[in-house]
Motif scaffolding. Structure first.
Motif, PDB file in Angstrom:
ATOM      1  N   ASN A   9       0.820  -1.212   0.000  1.00  0.00           N
ATOM      2  CA  ASN A   9       0.000   0.000   0.000  1.00  0.00           C
ATOM      3  C   ASN A   9       0.854   1.262   0.000  1.00  0.00           C
ATOM      4  O   ASN A   9       0.526   2.251  -0.684  1.00  0.00           O
ATOM      5  N   ALA A  10       1.956   1.250   0.748  1.00  0.00           N
ATOM      6  CA  ALA A  10       2.843   2.415   0.807  1.00  0.00           C
ATOM      7  C   ALA A  10       3.471   2.695  -0.557  1.00  0.00           C
ATOM      8  O   ALA A  10       3.548   3.851  -0.998  1.00  0.00           O
ATOM      9  N   LEU A  11       3.904   1.657  -1.241  1.00  0.00           N
ATOM     10  CA  LEU A  11       4.495   1.826  -2.573  1.00  0.00           C
ATOM     11  C   LEU A  11       3.439   2.279  -3.579  1.00  0.00           C
ATOM     12  O   LEU A  11       3.716   3.099  -4.462  1.00  0.00           O
ATOM     13  N   SER A  12       2.226   1.744  -3.452  1.00  0.00           N
ATOM     14  CA  SER A  12       1.152   2.076  -4.396  1.00  0.00           C
ATOM     15  C   SER A  12       0.707   3.527  -4.267  1.00  0.00           C
ATOM     16  O   SER A  12       0.168   4.096  -5.223  1.00  0.00           O
ATOM     17  N   GLU A  13       0.914   4.118  -3.090  1.00  0.00           N
ATOM     18  CA  GLU A  13       0.471   5.490  -2.857  1.00  0.00           C
ATOM     19  C   GLU A  13       1.450   6.538  -3.369  1.00  0.00           C
ATOM     20  O   GLU A  13       1.122   7.716  -3.392  1.00  0.00           O
ATOM     21  N   VAL A  14       2.645   6.092  -3.770  1.00  0.00           N
ATOM     22  CA  VAL A  14       3.603   7.031  -4.351  1.00  0.00           C
ATOM     23  C   VAL A  14       3.062   7.507  -5.698  1.00  0.00           C
ATOM     24  O   VAL A  14       2.510   6.720  -6.475  1.00  0.00           O
ATOM     25  N   ASN A  15       3.216   8.785  -5.976  1.00  0.00           N
ATOM     26  CA  ASN A  15       2.702   9.383  -7.208  1.00  0.00           C
ATOM     27  C   ASN A  15       3.167   8.599  -8.433  1.00  0.00           C
ATOM     28  O   ASN A  15       4.371   8.395  -8.638  1.00  0.00           O
ATOM     29  N   LYS A  16       2.210   8.145  -9.255  1.00  0.00           N
ATOM     30  CA  LYS A  16       2.540   7.340 -10.437  1.00  0.00           C
ATOM     31  C   LYS A  16       3.360   8.127 -11.449  1.00  0.00           C
ATOM     32  O   LYS A  16       4.116   7.546 -12.238  1.00  0.00           O
ATOM     33  N   ASP A  17       3.204   9.451 -11.454  1.00  0.00           N
ATOM     34  CA  ASP A  17       3.984  10.271 -12.381  1.00  0.00           C
ATOM     35  C   ASP A  17       5.477  10.155 -12.107  1.00  0.00           C
ATOM     36  O   ASP A  17       6.292  10.214 -13.034  1.00  0.00           O
ATOM     37  N   LYS A  18       5.829   9.980 -10.844  1.00  0.00           N
ATOM     38  CA  LYS A  18       7.240   9.815 -10.489  1.00  0.00           C
ATOM     39  C   LYS A  18       7.791   8.513 -11.057  1.00  0.00           C
ATOM     40  O   LYS A  18       8.928   8.460 -11.525  1.00  0.00           O
ATOM     41  N   VAL A  19       6.966   7.475 -10.980  1.00  0.00           N
ATOM     42  CA  VAL A  19       7.390   6.177 -11.527  1.00  0.00           C
ATOM     43  C   VAL A  19       7.602   6.277 -13.025  1.00  0.00           C
ATOM     44  O   VAL A  19       8.616   5.798 -13.568  1.00  0.00           O
ATOM     45  N   GLU A  20       6.654   6.902 -13.720  1.00  0.00           N
ATOM     46  CA  GLU A  20       6.768   7.051 -15.169  1.00  0.00           C
ATOM     47  C   GLU A  20       7.969   7.927 -15.536  1.00  0.00           C
ATOM     48  O   GLU A  20       8.653   7.666 -16.536  1.00  0.00           O
ATOM     49  N   MET A  21       8.233   8.952 -14.753  1.00  0.00           N
ATOM     50  CA  MET A  21       9.376   9.817 -15.007  1.00  0.00           C
ATOM     51  C   MET A  21      10.683   9.043 -14.869  1.00  0.00           C
ATOM     52  O   MET A  21      11.594   9.166 -15.696  1.00  0.00           O
ATOM     53  N   LEU A  22      10.777   8.218 -13.824  1.00  0.00           N
ATOM     54  CA  LEU A  22      11.980   7.415 -13.611  1.00  0.00           C
ATOM     55  C   LEU A  22      12.177   6.423 -14.752  1.00  0.00           C
ATOM     56  O   LEU A  22      13.293   6.214 -15.222  1.00  0.00           O
ATOM     57  N   ARG A  23      11.075   5.841 -15.209  1.00  0.00           N
ATOM     58  CA  ARG A  23      11.164   4.901 -16.327  1.00  0.00           C
ATOM     59  C   ARG A  23      11.610   5.597 -17.598  1.00  0.00           C
ATOM     60  O   ARG A  23      12.414   5.065 -18.365  1.00  0.00           O
ATOM     61  N   SER A  24      11.094   6.788 -17.833  1.00  0.00           N
ATOM     62  CA  SER A  24      11.461   7.537 -19.028  1.00  0.00           C
ATOM     63  C   SER A  24      12.931   7.947 -19.015  1.00  0.00           C
ATOM     64  O   SER A  24      13.531   8.150 -20.071  1.00  0.00           O
ATOM     65  N   LEU A  25      13.496   8.064 -17.822  1.00  0.00           N
ATOM     66  CA  LEU A  25      14.912   8.412 -17.690  1.00  0.00           C
ATOM     67  C   LEU A  25      15.814   7.183 -17.767  1.00  0.00           C
ATOM     68  O   LEU A  25      17.029   7.296 -17.650  1.00  0.00           O
ATOM     69  N   GLY A  26      15.209   6.020 -17.950  1.00  0.00           N
ATOM     70  CA  GLY A  26      15.982   4.793 -18.097  1.00  0.00           C
ATOM     71  C   GLY A  26      16.379   4.129 -16.792  1.00  0.00           C
ATOM     72  O   GLY A  26      17.243   3.254 -16.767  1.00  0.00           O
ATOM     73  N   VAL A  27      15.733   4.525 -15.702  1.00  0.00           N
ATOM     74  CA  VAL A  27      16.039   3.922 -14.404  1.00  0.00           C
ATOM     75  C   VAL A  27      15.456   2.509 -14.366  1.00  0.00           C
ATOM     76  O   VAL A  27      14.315   2.289 -14.725  1.00  0.00           O
ATOM     77  N   LYS A  28      16.279   1.554 -13.951  1.00  0.00           N
ATOM     78  CA  LYS A  28      15.866   0.156 -13.933  1.00  0.00           C
ATOM     79  C   LYS A  28      14.970  -0.153 -12.739  1.00  0.00           C
ATOM     80  O   LYS A  28      14.867   0.632 -11.800  1.00  0.00           O
ATOM     81  N   GLY A  29      14.351  -1.350 -12.781  1.00  0.00           N
ATOM     82  CA  GLY A  29      13.377  -1.752 -11.781  1.00  0.00           C
ATOM     83  C   GLY A  29      13.871  -1.706 -10.346  1.00  0.00           C
ATOM     84  O   GLY A  29      13.199  -1.169  -9.463  1.00  0.00           O
ATOM     85  N   SER A  30      15.052  -2.273 -10.076  1.00  0.00           N
ATOM     86  CA  SER A  30      15.568  -2.324  -8.707  1.00  0.00           C
ATOM     87  C   SER A  30      15.823  -0.927  -8.162  1.00  0.00           C
ATOM     88  O   SER A  30      15.525  -0.645  -6.988  1.00  0.00           O
ATOM     89  N   LYS A  31      16.339  -0.024  -8.990  1.00  0.00           N
ATOM     90  CA  LYS A  31      16.599   1.342  -8.548  1.00  0.00           C
ATOM     91  C   LYS A  31      15.294   2.098  -8.319  1.00  0.00           C
ATOM     92  O   LYS A  31      15.201   2.925  -7.408  1.00  0.00           O
ATOM     93  N   ILE A  32      14.297   1.812  -9.143  1.00  0.00           N
ATOM     94  CA  ILE A  32      12.987   2.438  -8.951  1.00  0.00           C
ATOM     95  C   ILE A  32      12.405   2.048  -7.594  1.00  0.00           C
ATOM     96  O   ILE A  32      11.901   2.882  -6.848  1.00  0.00           O
ATOM     97  N   ILE A  33      12.511   0.749  -7.267  1.00  0.00           N
ATOM     98  CA  ILE A  33      11.981   0.260  -5.995  1.00  0.00           C
ATOM     99  C   ILE A  33      12.703   0.914  -4.821  1.00  0.00           C
ATOM    100  O   ILE A  33      12.074   1.320  -3.827  1.00  0.00           O
ATOM    101  N   LEU A  34      14.029   1.042  -4.925  1.00  0.00           N
ATOM    102  CA  LEU A  34      14.794   1.684  -3.849  1.00  0.00           C
ATOM    103  C   LEU A  34      14.362   3.135  -3.657  1.00  0.00           C
ATOM    104  O   LEU A  34      14.218   3.615  -2.529  1.00  0.00           O
ATOM    105  N   LEU A  35      14.145   3.827  -4.768  1.00  0.00           N
ATOM    106  CA  LEU A  35      13.700   5.218  -4.693  1.00  0.00           C
ATOM    107  C   LEU A  35      12.280   5.319  -4.131  1.00  0.00           C
ATOM    108  O   LEU A  35      11.977   6.227  -3.353  1.00  0.00           O
ATOM    109  N   LEU A  36      11.421   4.369  -4.504  1.00  0.00           N
ATOM    110  CA  LEU A  36      10.058   4.367  -3.990  1.00  0.00           C
ATOM    111  C   LEU A  36      10.039   4.061  -2.488  1.00  0.00           C
ATOM    112  O   LEU A  36       9.255   4.643  -1.740  1.00  0.00           O
ATOM    113  N   LEU A  37      10.908   3.139  -2.065  1.00  0.00           N
ATOM    114  CA  LEU A  37      11.004   2.825  -0.641  1.00  0.00           C
ATOM    115  C   LEU A  37      11.466   4.040   0.158  1.00  0.00           C
ATOM    116  O   LEU A  37      10.955   4.310   1.253  1.00  0.00           O
ATOM    117  N   LYS A  38      12.415   4.765  -0.414  1.00  0.00           N
ATOM    118  CA  LYS A  38      12.889   5.982   0.241  1.00  0.00           C
ATOM    119  C   LYS A  38      11.781   7.025   0.316  1.00  0.00           C
ATOM    120  O   LYS A  38      11.603   7.707   1.336  1.00  0.00           O
TER     121      LYS A  38
END
Length: 221
Positions: free
Chosen positions: A113-142
């Motif tokens: 639930n905590a990860l799901s509540e992070v703004n989805k735009d941030k996830v899409e932005m990280l993906r567009s910048l080429g950030v990989k899955g594991s790094k995205i998760i670390l950033l979302l956890l932070k």
């Protein structure tokens, strides 16, 4: 166990803290792994591939079943598993597996639930910048550290209740001490045990709230 002295009370208090610390570590590890897997296979993050959807549904179902089972029933169901892992189903060691199996799914839902509540735009932005899955998760956890800490606080407080119930079936600690004191008509020592449980809960709640405020990124922003 029927040592109704200050030293005896401190001994069972340490047993309770020991169960809390050991099971708490495993709950954090398995809860994080399961919660992250739930998020990575969720429709809001993953693609609409059928096998991913089935994986998410399976993990979600198993998680919900485990966290819905009453702890006492789970203790008895897991007796063969517990004996195969630690060699016994009583005492501190025998309490750890059912405590972890019972509370880890609870924490996993909090992580999801905590990860799901992070703004989805941030996830899409990280993906567009080429950030990989594991790094995205670390950033979302932070990003969701504050709600994760509050969720862990709730989990640990719930875990204290499970530990007290585990004491009734032979795990030791303050729960068993309070039960035996009551049965021996030592109600004063029963209340001392209850007060120690409340003190541990208070320490967890205060510490958790202070840490949650410290790592509240939304407030800083």
């Amino acid at each position: 166990m029927n040592n109704y002295t200050f030293q005896g009370l401190m001994s069972v208090t340490w047993q309770t803290i020991e169960m809390l610390l050991i099971s708490g570590i495993f709950i954090i590890i398995f809860g994080l792994i399961l919660g992250i897997c739930l998020y990575l296979t969720s429709p809001s993050y993953a693609s609409n591939k059928k096998w991913i959807s089935i994986t998410h549904h399976t993990l979600s179902t198993v998680t919900n079943i485990l966290r819905s089972l009453p702890f006492i029933i789970l203790v008895f169901i897991l007796i063969p598993f517990t004996k195969s892992i630690v060699g016994t189903f009583i005492g501190v060691a025998g309490a750890i597996p059912p405590l972890v199996v019972s509370a880890a799914p609870f924490f996993a839902i909090i992580v999801y639930n905590a990860l799901s509540e992070v703004n989805k735009d941030k996830v899409e932005m990280l993906r567009s910048l080429g950030v990989k899955g594991s790094k995205i998760i670390l950033l979302l956890l932070k990003e969701s550290l504050s709600p994760l800490i509050r969720g862990l606080t709730i989990t640990l407080v719930t875990l204290i209740g499970f530990i007290a119930m585990a004491g009734i079936v032979g795990a030791g600690g303050l729960g068993q001490y309070a039960q035996l004191a009551y049965q021996s008509f030592k109600t004063d020592w029963m209340w001392y045990a209850v007060l120690m449980i409340l003190l541990i809960v208070l320490v967890i709640q205060v510490t958790g709230e202070l840490l949650a405020r410290k790592f509240n990124h939304k407030k800083k922003n």
